[in-house]
Motif scaffolding. Sequence first.
Motif, PDB file in Angstrom:
ATOM      1  N   ARG A  72     -49.313 -27.963  39.568  1.00  0.00           N
ATOM      2  CA  ARG A  72     -49.831 -29.017  38.681  1.00  0.00           C
ATOM      3  C   ARG A  72     -49.347 -30.392  39.137  1.00  0.00           C
ATOM      4  O   ARG A  72     -50.096 -31.370  39.158  1.00  0.00           O
ATOM      5  CB  ARG A  72     -49.341 -28.738  37.252  1.00  0.00           C
ATOM      6  CG  ARG A  72     -50.459 -28.814  36.233  1.00  0.00           C
ATOM      7  CD  ARG A  72     -50.045 -28.807  34.793  1.00  0.00           C
ATOM      8  NE  ARG A  72     -48.829 -28.108  34.483  1.00  0.00           N
ATOM      9  CZ  ARG A  72     -48.761 -26.845  34.077  1.00  0.00           C
ATOM     10  NH1 ARG A  72     -49.857 -26.137  33.942  1.00  0.00           N
ATOM     11  NH2 ARG A  72     -47.613 -26.279  33.785  1.00  0.00           N
ATOM     12  N   MET A  73     -48.060 -30.433  39.535  1.00  0.00           N
ATOM     13  CA  MET A  73     -47.485 -31.713  39.943  1.00  0.00           C
ATOM     14  C   MET A  73     -48.133 -32.226  41.234  1.00  0.00           C
ATOM     15  O   MET A  73     -48.501 -33.397  41.345  1.00  0.00           O
ATOM     16  CB  MET A  73     -45.983 -31.548  40.142  1.00  0.00           C
ATOM     17  CG  MET A  73     -45.276 -32.852  40.358  1.00  0.00           C
ATOM     18  SD  MET A  73     -43.526 -32.549  40.542  1.00  0.00           S
ATOM     19  CE  MET A  73     -42.951 -34.202  40.824  1.00  0.00           C
ATOM     20  N   LEU A  74     -48.288 -31.326  42.213  1.00  0.00           N
ATOM     21  CA  LEU A  74     -48.921 -31.727  43.482  1.00  0.00           C
ATOM     22  C   LEU A  74     -50.348 -32.202  43.234  1.00  0.00           C
ATOM     23  O   LEU A  74     -50.792 -33.222  43.777  1.00  0.00           O
ATOM     24  CB  LEU A  74     -48.912 -30.556  44.471  1.00  0.00           C
ATOM     25  CG  LEU A  74     -47.531 -30.084  44.955  1.00  0.00           C
ATOM     26  CD1 LEU A  74     -47.670 -28.855  45.845  1.00  0.00           C
ATOM     27  CD2 LEU A  74     -46.812 -31.183  45.716  1.00  0.00           C
ATOM     28  N   ALA A  75     -51.071 -31.435  42.387  1.00  0.00           N
ATOM     29  CA  ALA A  75     -52.467 -31.800  42.102  1.00  0.00           C
ATOM     30  C   ALA A  75     -52.535 -33.172  41.440  1.00  0.00           C
ATOM     31  O   ALA A  75     -53.403 -33.989  41.767  1.00  0.00           O
ATOM     32  CB  ALA A  75     -53.102 -30.742  41.206  1.00  0.00           C
ATOM     33  N   ALA A  76     -51.587 -33.456  40.521  1.00  0.00           N
ATOM     34  CA  ALA A  76     -51.598 -34.752  39.828  1.00  0.00           C
ATOM     35  C   ALA A  76     -51.395 -35.891  40.827  1.00  0.00           C
ATOM     36  O   ALA A  76     -52.052 -36.941  40.735  1.00  0.00           O
ATOM     37  CB  ALA A  76     -50.498 -34.775  38.766  1.00  0.00           C
ATOM     38  N   LEU A  77     -50.514 -35.677  41.820  1.00  0.00           N
ATOM     39  CA  LEU A  77     -50.274 -36.732  42.828  1.00  0.00           C
ATOM     40  C   LEU A  77     -51.509 -36.936  43.706  1.00  0.00           C
ATOM     41  O   LEU A  77     -51.901 -38.074  43.997  1.00  0.00           O
ATOM     42  CB  LEU A  77     -49.062 -36.361  43.691  1.00  0.00           C
ATOM     43  CG  LEU A  77     -47.702 -36.372  42.961  1.00  0.00           C
ATOM     44  CD1 LEU A  77     -46.609 -35.801  43.855  1.00  0.00           C
ATOM     45  CD2 LEU A  77     -47.331 -37.776  42.523  1.00  0.00           C
TER      46      LEU A  77
ATOM     47  N   ASN B 293     -48.655 -21.752  48.282  1.00  0.00           N
ATOM     48  CA  ASN B 293     -48.926 -20.361  48.660  1.00  0.00           C
ATOM     49  C   ASN B 293     -48.872 -19.493  47.405  1.00  0.00           C
ATOM     50  O   ASN B 293     -48.765 -20.009  46.291  1.00  0.00           O
ATOM     51  CB  ASN B 293     -47.930 -19.888  49.724  1.00  0.00           C
ATOM     52  CG  ASN B 293     -46.500 -20.041  49.234  1.00  0.00           C
ATOM     53  OD1 ASN B 293     -46.220 -19.888  48.049  1.00  0.00           O
ATOM     54  ND2 ASN B 293     -45.602 -20.358  50.149  1.00  0.00           N
ATOM     55  N   ALA B 294     -48.917 -18.186  47.599  1.00  0.00           N
ATOM     56  CA  ALA B 294     -48.989 -17.272  46.448  1.00  0.00           C
ATOM     57  C   ALA B 294     -47.749 -17.366  45.559  1.00  0.00           C
ATOM     58  O   ALA B 294     -47.796 -17.041  44.375  1.00  0.00           O
ATOM     59  CB  ALA B 294     -49.159 -15.843  46.946  1.00  0.00           C
ATOM     60  N   LEU B 295     -46.628 -17.824  46.145  1.00  0.00           N
ATOM     61  CA  LEU B 295     -45.382 -17.856  45.369  1.00  0.00           C
ATOM     62  C   LEU B 295     -45.145 -19.195  44.673  1.00  0.00           C
ATOM     63  O   LEU B 295     -44.183 -19.347  43.932  1.00  0.00           O
ATOM     64  CB  LEU B 295     -44.192 -17.568  46.296  1.00  0.00           C
ATOM     65  CG  LEU B 295     -44.226 -16.209  47.011  1.00  0.00           C
ATOM     66  CD1 LEU B 295     -43.054 -16.080  47.960  1.00  0.00           C
ATOM     67  CD2 LEU B 295     -44.195 -15.076  45.983  1.00  0.00           C
ATOM     68  N   THR B 296     -46.012 -20.171  44.950  1.00  0.00           N
ATOM     69  CA  THR B 296     -45.801 -21.495  44.341  1.00  0.00           C
ATOM     70  C   THR B 296     -45.950 -21.408  42.821  1.00  0.00           C
ATOM     71  O   THR B 296     -46.900 -20.811  42.315  1.00  0.00           O
ATOM     72  CB  THR B 296     -46.825 -22.511  44.903  1.00  0.00           C
ATOM     73  OG1 THR B 296     -46.791 -22.435  46.326  1.00  0.00           O
ATOM     74  CG2 THR B 296     -46.481 -23.921  44.472  1.00  0.00           C
ATOM     75  N   LEU B 297     -45.013 -22.029  42.106  1.00  0.00           N
ATOM     76  CA  LEU B 297     -45.056 -22.005  40.636  1.00  0.00           C
ATOM     77  C   LEU B 297     -46.200 -22.865  40.121  1.00  0.00           C
ATOM     78  O   LEU B 297     -46.577 -23.856  40.752  1.00  0.00           O
ATOM     79  CB  LEU B 297     -43.733 -22.535  40.067  1.00  0.00           C
ATOM     80  CG  LEU B 297     -42.489 -21.718  40.418  1.00  0.00           C
ATOM     81  CD1 LEU B 297     -41.240 -22.448  39.964  1.00  0.00           C
ATOM     82  CD2 LEU B 297     -42.558 -20.351  39.744  1.00  0.00           C
ATOM     83  N   GLU B 298     -46.708 -22.508  38.936  1.00  0.00           N
ATOM     84  CA  GLU B 298     -47.823 -23.263  38.343  1.00  0.00           C
ATOM     85  C   GLU B 298     -47.447 -24.729  38.134  1.00  0.00           C
ATOM     86  O   GLU B 298     -48.243 -25.623  38.373  1.00  0.00           O
ATOM     87  CB  GLU B 298     -48.250 -22.643  36.999  1.00  0.00           C
ATOM     88  CG  GLU B 298     -49.071 -21.370  37.143  1.00  0.00           C
ATOM     89  CD  GLU B 298     -50.320 -21.546  38.025  1.00  0.00           C
ATOM     90  OE1 GLU B 298     -51.032 -22.550  37.852  1.00  0.00           O
ATOM     91  OE2 GLU B 298     -50.571 -20.694  38.887  1.00  0.00           O
ATOM     92  N   ASP B 299     -46.212 -24.956  37.681  1.00  0.00           N
ATOM     93  CA  ASP B 299     -45.760 -26.336  37.430  1.00  0.00           C
ATOM     94  C   ASP B 299     -45.808 -27.169  38.702  1.00  0.00           C
ATOM     95  O   ASP B 299     -46.232 -28.326  38.689  1.00  0.00           O
ATOM     96  CB  ASP B 299     -44.314 -26.336  36.900  1.00  0.00           C
ATOM     97  CG  ASP B 299     -44.299 -26.296  35.389  1.00  0.00           C
ATOM     98  OD1 ASP B 299     -45.397 -26.280  34.813  1.00  0.00           O
ATOM     99  OD2 ASP B 299     -43.208 -26.273  34.797  1.00  0.00           O
TER     100      ASP B 299
ATOM    101  N   ASP C  87     -52.146 -22.837  28.663  1.00  0.00           N
ATOM    102  CA  ASP C  87     -50.764 -23.292  28.867  1.00  0.00           C
ATOM    103  C   ASP C  87     -49.797 -22.118  28.954  1.00  0.00           C
ATOM    104  O   ASP C  87     -48.740 -22.108  28.305  1.00  0.00           O
ATOM    105  CB  ASP C  87     -50.322 -24.234  27.743  1.00  0.00           C
ATOM    106  CG  ASP C  87     -51.139 -25.521  27.746  1.00  0.00           C
ATOM    107  OD1 ASP C  87     -51.628 -25.877  28.832  1.00  0.00           O
ATOM    108  OD2 ASP C  87     -51.300 -26.144  26.684  1.00  0.00           O
ATOM    109  N   GLY C  88     -50.182 -21.098  29.706  1.00  0.00           N
ATOM    110  CA  GLY C  88     -49.268 -19.984  29.938  1.00  0.00           C
ATOM    111  C   GLY C  88     -49.217 -18.941  28.839  1.00  0.00           C
ATOM    112  O   GLY C  88     -48.483 -17.972  28.926  1.00  0.00           O
ATOM    113  N   LYS C  89     -50.005 -19.132  27.757  1.00  0.00           N
ATOM    114  CA  LYS C  89     -50.004 -18.124  26.683  1.00  0.00           C
ATOM    115  C   LYS C  89     -51.420 -17.581  26.531  1.00  0.00           C
ATOM    116  O   LYS C  89     -52.388 -18.315  26.690  1.00  0.00           O
ATOM    117  CB  LYS C  89     -49.571 -18.757  25.358  1.00  0.00           C
ATOM    118  CG  LYS C  89     -48.099 -19.135  25.340  1.00  0.00           C
ATOM    119  CD  LYS C  89     -47.686 -19.757  24.018  1.00  0.00           C
ATOM    120  CE  LYS C  89     -46.225 -20.187  24.082  1.00  0.00           C
ATOM    121  NZ  LYS C  89     -45.948 -21.302  23.198  1.00  0.00           N
TER     122      LYS C  89
END
Length: 962
Positions: free
Chosen positions: A630-635, A621-627, A761-763
């Motif tokens: 990324r982890m869910l997408a990788a799985l 959802n909107a509050l999910t952290l980017e990390d 990468d966040g910058k």
Amino acid sequence: SHFLRHARSRNYVSESEMCKLESVPLDFGDYHPLKPITVTESKTKKMNRKGSTSSTSSSSSSSMMDPLSSVLDGTDPLSLFAAAADPVTTAPPTDGARRKRDKDESSVVGSDFEPWSSKRGEILARYTTTEKLSINLYMGSEKGKATSTGSAVSEKVRTRLEELDDLEEGSQKELLNLTQQDYMNRIEELNQSLKDAWSSDQKVKALKIVIQCSKLLSDTTVIQFYPSKFVLITDILDTFGKLVYERILSMCVDNRVSLPDNFSPESVNDTAKETCLNWFFKIASIRELIPRFYVEAAILKCNKFLSKTGISECLPRLTSMIRGIGDPLVAVYARAYLCRVGMEVAPQLKESLNKNFFDFLLTFKQIHGDTVQNQLVVQCVEIPLYLTLYSPAIDWILQCIAYHAPDVLLTEMMERCKKLGNNALLLNSVMSAFRAEFIAARSMDFIGMIKECDESGFPKHLLFCSLGLNLALADPPENDRLQILNEAWKVITKLKNPQDYINCAEVWVEYTCRHFTKREVNTVLADVIKHMTPDRAFEDAYPQLQSIIQKVITYIHDFALLFSVEKFLPFLDMFQKESVRVEVCKCIMESFIKHQQESTKDPVILNALLHICKTMHDSVNALTLEDEKRMLAALINGFIKMVSFGRDFEQQLSFYVEARSMFCNLEPVLVQLIHSVNQLAMETRRVMKGNHSRKTAAFVRACVAFCFITIPSLNSIFTRLNLYLHSGQVALANQCLSQADAFFKAAVSLVPEVPKMINVDGKMRPSDAFLLEFLCNFFSTLLVVPDHPEQGVLFLVRGLLNVIQDYTWEDNSDDKVRIYTNVLHLLSAMTQEAYIYHVDKVDSNDNLYGGDSKFLAEINKLSETVVSQILDHLKTLGKEETLKRQSQLALYFFNTILAHGDLRNNRLNQLSVNLWNLAQKHGFADTKTMVKTLEYIKRRSKQPEMSHFTDLALRLPLQSRT
């Protein structure tokens, strides 16, 4: 302006031959750089350090030195350190030393012994209380301060004696009504004040603090907190023991040489011995038994300074002292502390530990005596709860005894426990402390003993838990395995309390998975569902349920088998709290990615895993952290890559379409799907060897369409640009020309939208470098893209140049000129009779136009425009602050003309000379680079048809930098 009318015509094949490295036959003898290097130990006399060992590497060939060793002149720093730290190691061990070492090994506890420190946290977490606690604090009297140096020694001695008299009557302050956390904080403060008193040389004050703390161990008013209190207070005692030992050890330093670890009492000087005896005498004068016992046990190690047999004489005496402690709970923890200290200082003295335990067995019946019963009534504590308070202490005592003990001793202990009535508590500790192999081999005996236990005392399910933990570590005899499971499960399934039930079930699931088939695992899971579903009991047991899933997937790696376990997915439905459900799904996916060896199309696996991946995806959802995203997408991507329908490409594409609709919120998954579909199109091309039939041509177009409609839904602009380019290349390779054009047009129209700054990468970073890289890639592809019959000549290149022209570049950036220079490379390559590369079965412009003069004239017009743009930009850099940039760009453009232009043309030749001079004009040119460039031109002039480079070299002066 005459640049491309005079573009150099190239023969790519002969140029490639010329640029190849010359091959030289080398004779290394039998040396080969990849041959294993043999390392020889050699003594070296360097660094004036006698006996230092150094590893010099010598290869099999003596002529070749190992380059790393040669730098170190044969001395390697690690060997030098080792030799310096331990000069003894270089001498070969004598027989005596070897015997001594064998003896020492028995006196040291190995890493296979679980230390007390690892049990601390567990005890503190388990034995808690909400009741109020009280604590007696010692408030140090001012007399404790060290007297002034001028006063007589006798004065000091008198003060010390007075203080010792004052020791137990010292001014005390009782703190009442403390919460558990306050109590722990107070104890921590006491620990700190002990260290402070010690460091400020108030040794007597330190001793008083330790005595006051030890006294707290005789107080059992809040009985369920006692094990935690023991942990906290013995920490203080350990600190004290360490401080005293180190203090006496520091007095033994002679001529700055400290004592070795295994020193003998003879090597200890008189002052140290005197101080040590002084401590023991002080402690002997403590009146109360409990503080006297604990404080002496804390400094037990100091006996090493007095005599060789000191410790072995002290241990039996301290063991006997414990017999004077009336409360069985206090006594058993005192025994545990003695074992703890004993294992640290003299693990070889097992007899004392055994005596300690047998003493405990003799007093075991006290636990069920009237005094204890009355105390429990007052505190409203049930017997089963009271008995669990003994576990940490008895477990520890038994662990110390069982460490490396022969089976005979363990059997004897087991028999002694059997003889005691109502021995569930002991039985539990035996199973916790003895070796798992010992317990597993006698599983049926233990089950018999558990059955005989009285239910009213120690809860039976805890006994089965302890047995199950052993069976997870070691295997019972094969013939008993099913009977063991049946006996245990009979008891577990009857448990009414869901928390007790799940704690046991969690332990026994591992045994079931380890030794049985999916049928038994299914039965166990079904039983757990049946017990945990009523009244939503599962909500309080998520950690245990998670642990069960973890164990199942640890033992079952065949996912077709796992998902055919009927109750596995219904079991997952119990995880109704979203965060926990997602964690469980992540575990399953990680296991799948790790253990699934080959790709699968099994519908059972696909349906189950799609359901699991969908659960993970829907948690975003909107509050999910980017990390986390990324982890869910990788799985999910790991799963997508493992799905393959073999030659059934249409089914594969349908799967990707379904996946796209399910995982539309995770950008990396959409990117993976686009790559997978492109791969599918290329795989089709490979199978058809590039000759598509009507059916495969239609299929490839469907793949291309999938990519074309998916790319716009992505957020990252460079991901879109690169995928348009990549998908266009795939379309081109599959002869879908109009689709390829559509991709390239989309990319061209997207370039103006590239922002100045992008998130990497966040910058936030400037986007220029990324855009430059993309455009260079794009130009390489545009070389082979054929013109559309209804559009003008080079319509894509023109479109892209217009976009670059209109793009607002940073004022301090020269990227526009660098791009234009790359465009000249492209236009130069387009004028060649045969292009440097082609796409199979696609005619590029060299074939379509066949070197037509109108086509070349169009290229020429374009090139003139580009050159004038570059020269205009160079003029704008004439200001003082931009002269360095002007110099660099002039040289960059000069190199382009050198590589791609035909310098027999006078105007082009003159332009290159002007650029050369401009590069050096203001002293910003790098002399080394200029010299090398000139050398290159001279070398080129010796090649056939390059004689005009000789004249050019004469017209290029090198300016000295002044």
